[in-house]
Design a protein around this motif. Structure first.
Motif, PDB file in Angstrom:
ATOM      1  N   GLU A 131       0.829  -1.208   0.000  1.00 15.18           N
ATOM      2  CA  GLU A 131       0.000   0.000   0.000  1.00 15.18           C
ATOM      3  C   GLU A 131       0.863   1.258   0.000  1.00 15.18           C
ATOM      4  O   GLU A 131       0.510   2.262  -0.631  1.00 15.18           O
ATOM      5  CB  GLU A 131      -0.932  -0.020   1.210  1.00 15.18           C
ATOM      6  N   ARG A 132       2.000   1.223   0.689  1.00 10.48           N
ATOM      7  CA  ARG A 132       2.923   2.370   0.678  1.00 10.48           C
ATOM      8  C   ARG A 132       3.434   2.612  -0.735  1.00 10.48           C
ATOM      9  O   ARG A 132       3.491   3.757  -1.210  1.00 10.48           O
ATOM     10  CB  ARG A 132       4.088   2.109   1.627  1.00 10.48           C
ATOM     11  N   TRP A 133       3.788   1.540  -1.436  1.00  5.26           N
ATOM     12  CA  TRP A 133       4.221   1.682  -2.827  1.00  5.26           C
ATOM     13  C   TRP A 133       3.104   2.269  -3.679  1.00  5.26           C
ATOM     14  O   TRP A 133       3.332   3.148  -4.511  1.00  5.26           O
ATOM     15  CB  TRP A 133       4.643   0.325  -3.384  1.00  5.26           C
ATOM     16  N   ALA A 134       1.881   1.750  -3.486  1.00  8.20           N
ATOM     17  CA  ALA A 134       0.749   2.222  -4.289  1.00  8.20           C
ATOM     18  C   ALA A 134       0.535   3.715  -4.109  1.00  8.20           C
ATOM     19  O   ALA A 134       0.215   4.436  -5.067  1.00  8.20           O
ATOM     20  CB  ALA A 134      -0.518   1.457  -3.921  1.00  8.20           C
ATOM     21  N   ASN A 135       0.713   4.195  -2.892  1.00 14.03           N
ATOM     22  CA  ASN A 135       0.475   5.607  -2.607  1.00 14.03           C
ATOM     23  C   ASN A 135       1.512   6.530  -3.239  1.00 14.03           C
ATOM     24  O   ASN A 135       1.384   7.756  -3.147  1.00 14.03           O
ATOM     25  CB  ASN A 135       0.415   5.831  -1.097  1.00 14.03           C
ATOM     26  N   GLN A 136       2.508   5.969  -3.898  1.00  8.37           N
ATOM     27  CA  GLN A 136       3.467   6.774  -4.640  1.00  8.37           C
ATOM     28  C   GLN A 136       3.004   7.021  -6.081  1.00  8.37           C
ATOM     29  O   GLN A 136       3.692   7.672  -6.850  1.00  8.37           O
ATOM     30  CB  GLN A 136       4.839   6.082  -4.638  1.00  8.37           C
ATOM     31  N   PHE A 137       1.803   6.512  -6.419  1.00  7.48           N
ATOM     32  CA  PHE A 137       1.268   6.652  -7.774  1.00  7.48           C
ATOM     33  C   PHE A 137      -0.074   7.383  -7.732  1.00  7.48           C
ATOM     34  O   PHE A 137      -1.071   6.845  -7.248  1.00  7.48           O
ATOM     35  CB  PHE A 137       1.078   5.273  -8.419  1.00  7.48           C
ATOM     36  N   ARG A 138      -0.099   8.610  -8.233  1.00  6.27           N
ATOM     37  CA  ARG A 138      -1.348   9.362  -8.317  1.00  6.27           C
ATOM     38  C   ARG A 138      -2.156   8.877  -9.509  1.00  6.27           C
ATOM     39  O   ARG A 138      -1.635   8.688 -10.611  1.00  6.27           O
ATOM     40  CB  ARG A 138      -1.035  10.863  -8.453  1.00  6.27           C
ATOM     41  N   GLN A 139      -3.453   8.692  -9.277  1.00  3.71           N
ATOM     42  CA  GLN A 139      -4.328   8.174 -10.320  1.00  3.71           C
ATOM     43  C   GLN A 139      -4.942   9.304 -11.142  1.00  3.71           C
ATOM     44  O   GLN A 139      -5.393  10.312 -10.587  1.00  3.71           O
ATOM     45  CB  GLN A 139      -5.433   7.321  -9.702  1.00  3.71           C
ATOM     46  N   PRO A 140      -4.977   9.181 -12.467  1.00  9.28           N
ATOM     47  CA  PRO A 140      -5.508  10.261 -13.315  1.00  9.28           C
ATOM     48  C   PRO A 140      -6.990  10.541 -13.084  1.00  9.28           C
ATOM     49  O   PRO A 140      -7.450  11.653 -13.310  1.00  9.28           O
ATOM     50  CB  PRO A 140      -5.260   9.745 -14.739  1.00  9.28           C
ATOM     51  N   ASP A 141      -7.733   9.527 -12.595  1.00  3.09           N
ATOM     52  CA  ASP A 141      -9.162   9.735 -12.356  1.00  3.09           C
ATOM     53  C   ASP A 141      -9.462  10.128 -10.915  1.00  3.09           C
ATOM     54  O   ASP A 141     -10.621  10.233 -10.517  1.00  3.09           O
ATOM     55  CB  ASP A 141      -9.965   8.482 -12.734  1.00  3.09           C
ATOM     56  N   GLY A 142      -8.407  10.346 -10.130  1.00  2.00           N
ATOM     57  CA  GLY A 142      -8.587  10.792  -8.753  1.00  2.00           C
ATOM     58  C   GLY A 142      -8.886   9.687  -7.766  1.00  2.00           C
ATOM     59  O   GLY A 142      -9.092   9.952  -6.577  1.00  2.00           O
ATOM     60  N   ARG A 143      -8.906   8.433  -8.213  1.00  6.29           N
ATOM     61  CA  ARG A 143      -9.172   7.324  -7.304  1.00  6.29           C
ATOM     62  C   ARG A 143      -8.068   7.171  -6.268  1.00  6.29           C
ATOM     63  O   ARG A 143      -6.932   7.600  -6.473  1.00  6.29           O
ATOM     64  CB  ARG A 143      -9.278   6.008  -8.078  1.00  6.29           C
ATOM     65  N   SER A 144      -8.396   6.492  -5.180  1.00  7.72           N
ATOM     66  CA  SER A 144      -7.374   6.142  -4.205  1.00  7.72           C
ATOM     67  C   SER A 144      -6.374   5.202  -4.860  1.00  7.72           C
ATOM     68  O   SER A 144      -6.762   4.225  -5.513  1.00  7.72           O
ATOM     69  CB  SER A 144      -8.010   5.451  -3.001  1.00  7.72           C
ATOM     70  N   VAL A 146      -4.554   2.982  -3.500  1.00  4.80           N
ATOM     71  CA  VAL A 146      -4.707   1.646  -2.931  1.00  4.80           C
ATOM     72  C   VAL A 146      -5.883   0.925  -3.588  1.00  4.80           C
ATOM     73  O   VAL A 146      -5.839  -0.286  -3.833  1.00  4.80           O
ATOM     74  CB  VAL A 146      -4.887   1.727  -1.402  1.00  4.80           C
ATOM     75  N   GLU A 147      -6.935   1.659  -3.897  1.00  2.00           N
ATOM     76  CA  GLU A 147      -8.086   1.082  -4.593  1.00  2.00           C
ATOM     77  C   GLU A 147      -7.692   0.623  -5.996  1.00  2.00           C
ATOM     78  O   GLU A 147      -8.194  -0.397  -6.505  1.00  2.00           O
ATOM     79  CB  GLU A 147      -9.208   2.117  -4.678  1.00  2.00           C
ATOM     80  N   ALA A 148      -6.793   1.355  -6.630  1.00  2.00           N
ATOM     81  CA  ALA A 148      -6.368   1.017  -7.992  1.00  2.00           C
ATOM     82  C   ALA A 148      -5.338  -0.109  -8.013  1.00  2.00           C
ATOM     83  O   ALA A 148      -5.116  -0.724  -9.064  1.00  2.00           O
ATOM     84  CB  ALA A 148      -5.785   2.258  -8.671  1.00  2.00           C
ATOM     85  N   MET A 149      -4.714  -0.397  -6.882  1.00  2.03           N
ATOM     86  CA  MET A 149      -3.671  -1.414  -6.806  1.00  2.03           C
ATOM     87  C   MET A 149      -4.245  -2.821  -6.999  1.00  2.03           C
ATOM     88  O   MET A 149      -5.335  -3.128  -6.531  1.00  2.03           O
ATOM     89  CB  MET A 149      -2.991  -1.318  -5.434  1.00  2.03           C
ATOM     90  N   LEU A 163       2.277 -10.452  -4.638  1.00  6.30           N
ATOM     91  CA  LEU A 163       2.538  -9.684  -5.853  1.00  6.30           C
ATOM     92  C   LEU A 163       1.651  -8.441  -5.850  1.00  6.30           C
ATOM     93  O   LEU A 163       0.495  -8.492  -5.411  1.00  6.30           O
ATOM     94  CB  LEU A 163       2.229 -10.521  -7.094  1.00  6.30           C
ATOM     95  N   THR A 164       2.177  -7.351  -6.349  1.00  5.69           N
ATOM     96  CA  THR A 164       1.398  -6.118  -6.410  1.00  5.69           C
ATOM     97  C   THR A 164       1.694  -5.375  -7.703  1.00  5.69           C
ATOM     98  O   THR A 164       2.787  -5.508  -8.283  1.00  5.69           O
ATOM     99  CB  THR A 164       1.697  -5.221  -5.190  1.00  5.69           C
ATOM    100  N   GLU A 165       0.727  -4.599  -8.159  1.00  5.95           N
ATOM    101  CA  GLU A 165       0.850  -3.862  -9.415  1.00  5.95           C
ATOM    102  C   GLU A 165       0.063  -2.560  -9.305  1.00  5.95           C
ATOM    103  O   GLU A 165      -1.053  -2.541  -8.792  1.00  5.95           O
ATOM    104  CB  GLU A 165       0.291  -4.699 -10.569  1.00  5.95           C
ATOM    105  N   VAL A 166       0.642  -1.480  -9.780  1.00  8.04           N
ATOM    106  CA  VAL A 166      -0.054  -0.197  -9.809  1.00  8.04           C
ATOM    107  C   VAL A 166       0.578   0.663 -10.891  1.00  8.04           C
ATOM    108  O   VAL A 166       1.759   0.513 -11.211  1.00  8.04           O
ATOM    109  CB  VAL A 166       0.013   0.508  -8.425  1.00  8.04           C
ATOM    110  N   ARG A 167      -0.212   1.537 -11.470  1.00  9.94           N
ATOM    111  CA  ARG A 167       0.294   2.460 -12.493  1.00  9.94           C
ATOM    112  C   ARG A 167      -0.296   3.840 -12.247  1.00  9.94           C
ATOM    113  O   ARG A 167      -1.239   4.005 -11.482  1.00  9.94           O
ATOM    114  CB  ARG A 167      -0.067   1.961 -13.890  1.00  9.94           C
ATOM    115  N   GLY A 168       0.272   4.837 -12.898  1.00  9.23           N
ATOM    116  CA  GLY A 168      -0.208   6.202 -12.740  1.00  9.23           C
ATOM    117  C   GLY A 168       0.952   7.177 -12.834  1.00  9.23           C
ATOM    118  O   GLY A 168       1.965   6.911 -13.483  1.00  9.23           O
ATOM    119  N   THR A 169       0.818   8.316 -12.182  1.00  6.29           N
ATOM    120  CA  THR A 169       1.887   9.319 -12.135  1.00  6.29           C
ATOM    121  C   THR A 169       2.714   9.061 -10.895  1.00  6.29           C
ATOM    122  O   THR A 169       2.232   9.169  -9.770  1.00  6.29           O
ATOM    123  CB  THR A 169       1.305  10.740 -12.103  1.00  6.29           C
TER     124      THR A 169
END
Length: 229
Positions: A131-144, A146-149, A163-169
């Motif tokens: 979740e800490r890693w996920a929070n380093q990625f801002r989502q273009p649609d404004g979603r959390s 962690v929700e996008a992870m 395993l974890t995966e997330v994308r964004g800014t």
């Protein structure tokens, strides 16, 4: 006029001694900073690599003040081994908390995979780190973030892995001076947190999305090659 200028210079110098914001040995990494943002002070760089819940490491320019994992830890039955993809370029780890690091080529530009190991009982909970890693990625649609992870639990070679995966800014956390790091659009992370014999091991692969997507199967193959040391 000359005496006033001299007095002003002395006041400025004194302020820099008292206030860490002026830089120097008193400057520490802000919580959540990542290795690539903690350039300069080696101790500050290693402090930036600590996951949530890890005891803080003092910031200092002296490598001798950094407490690395105990000698022999993370080896033998407590260690992990793996097979890296043939086209990944192994590099010398830039800190004692990195067991390995690779430059990963791809069509979007180079990515990086780092393997972190912090020592017996250190490193924190697997999901909390994901979740800490996920929070380093801002989502273009404004979603959390962690929700996008996305996450998946597997077991390979008797080793439980998250395993974890997330994308964004991608921001990578905070800079040493406390401000936000440069934002990297259209980036991606593939991560794996593997349960070693005495602590978790953290495999963090980040880079431009085009590169990470191209190397997705190579990353998966590397994680599926994990085994006890």
């Amino acid at each position: 006029m000359h005496s006033n200028r001299t007095l002003a210079l002395w006041i400025c110098a004194l302020a820099c001694i008292i206030l860490p914001a002026c830089g120097g040995p008193g400057t520490e990494s802000a919580p959540g900073a990542e290795p690539e943002q903690a350039a300069g002070d080696p101790a500050a760089q290693q402090a930036a690599e600590l996951p949530a819940g890890h005891p803080p490491v003092p910031s200092s320019s002296a490598e001798s003040l950094i407490v690395p994992p105990p000698p022999g830890s993370g080896s033998g039955a407590a260690g992990l081994v793996w097979q890296a993809p043939a086209d990944w370029v192994a590099e010398t780890p830039s800190s004692a908390m990195r067991r390995a690091q690779y430059r990963v080529p791809g069509p979007g530009g180079d990515g990086e995979l780092v393997v972190f190991y912090f020592g017996p009982g250190q490193g924190g909970d697997a999901m909390a780190n994901a979740e800490r890693w996920a929070n380093q990625f801002r989502q273009p649609d404004g979603r959390s973030p962690v929700e996008a992870m996305k996450t998946e639990r597997i077991e390979v070679g008797g080793v439980p892995v998250l395993l974890t995966e997330v994308r964004g800014t991608y921001s990578g956390g905070m800079t040493m001076m406390g401000g936000p790091s440069a934002e990297l659009e259209d980036h991606m992370l593939l991560g794996a947190i593997a349960e070693g014999g005495d602590a978790n091991w953290f495999f963090k692969f980040t880079g431009p999305r085009a590169t990470v997507e191209t190397q997705r199967q190579a990353f998966r193959s590397m994680i599926e090659s994990l085994g006890r040391g």
